[in-house]
Design an enzyme around this catalytic site. Structure first.
Site, short mmCIF file in Angstrom:
data_model
loop_
_atom_site.label_atom_id
_atom_site.label_comp_id
_atom_site.label_asym_id
_atom_site.label_seq_id
_atom_site.Cartn_x
_atom_site.Cartn_y
_atom_site.Cartn_z
CD GLU A 1 -2.91 1.26 0.15
OE1 GLU A 1 -3.25 0.12 -0.46
OE2 GLU A 1 -3.77 2.20 0.06
CB THR B 1 -10.29 8.73 -11.03
OG1 THR B 1 -9.22 8.09 -10.12
CG2 THR B 1 -11.55 8.68 -10.01
C1 DMJ Z 1 -10.35 3.70 -7.06
O1 DMJ Z 1 -11.80 3.49 -6.62
C2 DMJ Z 1 -10.28 4.87 -8.05
O2 DMJ Z 1 -8.90 4.50 -8.67
C3 DMJ Z 1 -9.77 6.18 -7.05
O3 DMJ Z 1 -9.36 7.18 -7.90
C4 DMJ Z 1 -8.83 5.81 -5.87
N1 DMJ Z 1 -8.85 4.44 -5.52
C5 DMJ Z 1 -9.36 3.19 -6.07
C6 DMJ Z 1 -8.55 2.00 -6.45
O4 DMJ Z 1 -7.46 1.94 -5.74
#
Ligand code: DMJ
Length: 625
Positions: free
Chosen positions: A494, A605
């Site tokens: 992480e 995202t």
């Molecule tokens: C996802 O939900 C999206 O990519 C977000 O921007 C960040 N974290 C998670 C995946 O790790």
């Protein structure tokens, strides 16, 4: 002093008036009182009466009545929110036509005229009959005709040996998706996520009572992989069982990137109305979060069943959260004809453009009340990450017309290069975190998306910086690969550090877990498309093998608790982003470039593809911010 009574003498009052004079005076006084009182009743709204007698407060005028209609107490009796305003009635919970009718009959519509742009947007959303937004005519065929590539690409010559290897790799990833979906469907259908060890569902608290996060997150991946039967199962659930009449508290960001993003891309890929309608209705439920003095939304929105919702919770908003709404909200306006969504994100942009930035950097926390930064913690990983991503993607999604987003992106990147980018003693390039001028020499897994982002943005950088950005993207991606390669499982932790002898490794167990995150394979995919260097497919395949070995369980994929253990424990959770992102990016890494071509699509995202906007419809104004 004693006053003696003299017969026949009527004493004067203390003011020296006699009885008839007193009577006349009283008559005059009562007339005056009646007149004043009457005048108050003639004022347009009884709430004005309240205001006359109450201490001044910061509430927006004209909004109290709406709160009263919704059964809320006035703001002074509420805890937060600081600046309440009515939001759209929860879709499907109130009959909007009936509501508008009632409001008109009672004359409230006229009396609650909005007083500024923010209120105007809220009013439009609150009173817009939902049917109206649903009936908006989006020209789907026109949109499809403007795509430069077939959505799923063109078939390649299957007889080529190298292609058949790639095809087999792609098929393997497709099998992983089918396996993830089928186990979810079998043990957790309708729940948000699958718990593969206990073979049941997980709801969590991020979505305010909404269900089926895995279904919505999976739609476009199932479509992309041509898992047709599974796609139909998912679509049927959205049609029949995806209910929006929930009343919990939800993360604005998570609902936006997963649900709104997932529904929007499912609509653009298929043209199925159900996805468009549900995206818009859900979008309307998010609007109360923006009812703050600055218009910067709070992180949590309360979906109050059958009433207006209020933005509640914490005192600061997170950059990555309020900075990652732009793409989806512009598409909500595009698909609904309702400008309110674009107005909300344009306002966020304006606040961020105008605010002072320490050394050009954007801190992660901002007060939605004062509009000031709350702390000076800067990160391209968690809390900051997708804000930067959405700047460059706003530029790309606007068909390169949103120059403001472009400029903000390159300015931010220059500051990041200057203050955050470092090279370790062992030669690894990384992006540190910044705390008021002091660096934390670490990267989170989340920050590993930045290799892909910098590669994506390199093409439109100043001529003299293009090569530098391509190299920076490649170096950061190499570092993230090292964080995988240096573990026993070949999966990355992480968070990992650079200030001890063990570079690109976690330093404690609490940072050593891997929860099926996508960011590293996301960067491999962008770097592959940019360079066609086979190393990215090799690295991607290493991840596939590691997932199979350490994360596959009898009933689905699971995160692991320690990437440095050769036999790690599972965390019993198949995250919805594993299906939305990790498997999608892996599949695209082994696909031709014209499959979901980057000329036509930007990925939000959560990896949901949204089309580059080449339309000249009126709502395109939203795309030109
Ligand atoms: C996802 O939900 C999206 O990519 C977000 O921007 C960040 N974290 C998670 C995946 O790790």
């Amino acid at each position: 002093m004693l006053v003696r009574k003299v017969p026949g003498f009527v004493p004067a009052s203390p003011w020296g008036l006699r009885l008839p004079q007193k009577f006349l005076f009283l008559l005059f006084l009562s007339g005056l009182v009646t007149l004043c009182f009457g005048a108050l009743f003639l004022l347009p709204h009884s709430s004005r009466l309240k205001r006359l007698f109450s201490a001044s407060r910061t509430q927006q005028p004209g909004l109290e009545v709406m709160a009263e209609i919704a059964g809320h107490h006035s703001v002074s009796e509420q805890e937060p929110p600081p600046n309440p305003a009515p939001a759209a009635p929860a879709p499907g919970e109130d009959d909007p036509d009936r509501l508008v009718g009632v409001l008109r009959r009672k004359g409230w519509l006229r009396r609650t005229r909005p007083t500024g742009p923010r209120e105007e947007g809220n009013r439009v959303a609150a009173l817009r009959p939902q049917e109206e937004s649903v009936r908006f005519n989006f020209d789907y065929n026109g949109f499809r005709s403007r795509l430069r590539h077939p959505v799923l690409g063109t078939r390649t010559d299957e007889s080529k040996e190298s292609q058949s290897l790639v095809r087999a790799q792609r098929e393997k990833i497709k099998e992983m998706m089918r396996f993830s979906w089928q186990n979810y469907r079998r043990y957790a259908m309708g729940k948000n996520e699958l718990r593969p060890l206990t073979k049941d569902g997980f709801e969590g608290s991020m979505f305010g009572g909404l269900g089926g996060a895995t279904i919505i997150d999976s739609l476009d991946t199932l479509y992309l992989m041509e898992l047709k039967e599974e796609f139909q199962e998912a679509k049927a659930w959205v049609q029949d069982s995806f209910h929006l009449n929930v009343s919990g508290e939800a993360s604005l960001f998570e609902v936006n990137i997963r649900y709104i993003g997932g529904l929007l891309s499912a609509f653009y890929l298929t043209g199925e109305e159900v996805f468009r309608v549900k995206a818009i209705k859900l979008g309307e439920k998010l609007l109360p979060a923006f009812n703050t003095p600055t218009g910067i939304p709070k992180g949590v929105v309360n979906f109050k069943s059958g009433s207006w919702g209020w933005a509640t919770a914490g005192s600061s908003s997170v950059l990555a959260e309020f900075g990652s709404l732009h793409l989806e909200f512009l598409h909500l306006t595009e698909l609904s004809g309702n400008p309110v969504f674009a107005e909300k994100v344009r306002n966020i942009r304006k606040v961020l453009r105008e605010i002072d930035k320490p050394f050009g950097l954007y801190p992660n926390f901002l007060s939605p009340v004062s509009g000031n930064w709350v702390q000076h913690h800067v990160s391209v990983g968690g809390l900051g990450d997708s804000f930067y991503e959405y700047l460059i993607k706003s530029w790309l999604m606007s068909a390169k017309t949103d120059t403001e987003a472009k400029n903000m992106y390159y300015e931010a990147l220059e500051a990041i290069e200057t203050y955050l980018v470092n090279v370790s003693p062992g030669g690894l390039t990384y992006i540190a975190e910044w705390r008021g001028g002091i660096l934390d020499h670490k990267m989170g897994h989340l920050a590993c998306f930045s290799g892909g982002m910098i590669a994506l943005g390199a093409e439109d950088a100043k001529e003299e910086k293009k090569a530098y950005y391509r190299e920076l993207a490649a170096q950061i991606t190499r570092t993230c690969h090292e964080s995988y390669a240096r573990s026993d499982t070949k999966l990355g932790p992480e968070a990992f550090w650079f200030n001890s002898g063990r570079e690109a490794m976690a330093t404690q167990l609490s940072e050593s877990y891997y929860i099926l995150r996508p960011e590293v394979v996301e960067s491999y995919m962008y770097l592959w498309r940019q360079t066609h260097d086979p190393i990215y497919r090799e690295w991607g395949w290493e991840v596939v093998m590691a997932l199979e070995k350490h994360c596959r369980t009898e009933a689905g994929f699971s995160g692991i608790q320690d990437v440095y253990s050769s036999n790690p424990n599972h965390d019993n959770r198949q995250q919805s982003f594993f299906l939305a992102e990790t498997l999608k990016y892996l599949y695209l890494l082994f696909s031709e470039d014209n499959v979901l071509s980057l000329e036509d699509w930007v990925f939000n995202t959560e990896a949901h593809p949204l089309p580059v906007n080449r339309s000249d419809s009126s709502s395109t104004a939203g795309h030109r911010h």
